[in-house]
Design a protein around this motif. Sequence first.
Motif, mmCIF file in Angstrom:
data_model
loop_
_atom_site.group_PDB
_atom_site.id
_atom_site.type_symbol
_atom_site.label_atom_id
_atom_site.label_comp_id
_atom_site.label_asym_id
_atom_site.label_seq_id
_atom_site.Cartn_x
_atom_site.Cartn_y
_atom_site.Cartn_z
ATOM 1 N N ALA A 140 0.794 -0.972 -0.135
ATOM 2 C CA ALA A 140 0.022 0.173 0.226
ATOM 3 C C ALA A 140 0.436 1.326 0.031
ATOM 4 O O ALA A 140 0.651 2.116 -0.824
ATOM 5 N N THR A 141 1.335 0.898 1.047
ATOM 6 C CA THR A 141 2.736 2.767 0.564
ATOM 7 C C THR A 141 3.447 2.575 -1.015
ATOM 8 O O THR A 141 3.711 3.946 -1.542
ATOM 9 N N ALA A 142 4.285 1.532 -1.427
ATOM 10 C CA ALA A 142 4.508 1.327 -2.261
ATOM 11 C C ALA A 142 3.615 1.630 -3.661
ATOM 12 O O ALA A 142 4.085 2.930 -4.770
ATOM 13 N N ALA A 143 2.461 1.755 -3.101
ATOM 14 C CA ALA A 143 1.308 2.110 -5.076
ATOM 15 C C ALA A 143 1.117 3.472 -3.920
ATOM 16 O O ALA A 143 0.646 4.616 -5.112
ATOM 17 N N SER A 144 0.877 4.204 -2.802
ATOM 18 C CA SER A 144 0.525 5.275 -2.586
ATOM 19 C C SER A 144 1.712 6.126 -3.268
ATOM 20 O O SER A 144 1.497 7.043 -3.806
ATOM 21 N N GLU A 145 3.212 6.106 -3.084
ATOM 22 C CA GLU A 145 4.296 6.926 -3.271
ATOM 23 C C GLU A 145 4.349 7.324 -5.078
ATOM 24 O O GLU A 145 4.539 7.955 -5.400
ATOM 25 N N ARG A 146 3.983 5.803 -5.812
ATOM 26 C CA ARG A 146 3.572 5.857 -7.028
ATOM 27 C C ARG A 146 2.638 6.461 -7.668
ATOM 28 O O ARG A 146 3.640 7.930 -8.444
ATOM 29 N N GLU A 147 1.406 6.546 -7.065
ATOM 30 C CA GLU A 147 0.150 8.005 -7.597
ATOM 31 C C GLU A 147 1.003 9.496 -6.606
ATOM 32 O O GLU A 147 0.863 10.125 -7.386
ATOM 33 N N ARG A 148 1.799 9.325 -6.068
ATOM 34 C CA ARG A 148 2.425 10.584 -5.991
ATOM 35 C C ARG A 148 2.683 11.361 -6.668
ATOM 36 O O ARG A 148 2.865 12.191 -7.464
ATOM 37 N N ARG A 149 3.867 10.445 -7.226
ATOM 38 C CA ARG A 149 4.748 10.760 -7.673
ATOM 39 C C ARG A 149 4.487 10.745 -8.976
ATOM 40 O O ARG A 149 4.661 11.950 -10.386
#
Length: 97
Positions: free
Chosen positions: A44-53
Amino acid sequence: MYGGAATMVGSGLVLLVGLAMRLPSRRGHPGLWDVLLELAKGRATAASERERRATAVEVLERLPDGGRMHEVDERGRRRTYEVALATKGPADVDGGR
């Protein structure tokens, strides 16, 4: 083609590690559900970071030259991105002669 197989193998390995650590959680030792919970949090953290970028890239592409974007995350960490000014053309190599 191989992505699905890699996901299955990786998930199977996580399951085996959890089972090796035993299903019931003993005091001070993580159980299977603890391992799976951490795995889910990481994804979930990795997906959130990808979305932020991806969002940051989209916003920066739409900003005019010299524009800025300020970002503050949930931890209070601040980031500032600035779009460089466009140059008028290639640099004059021979000094304008």
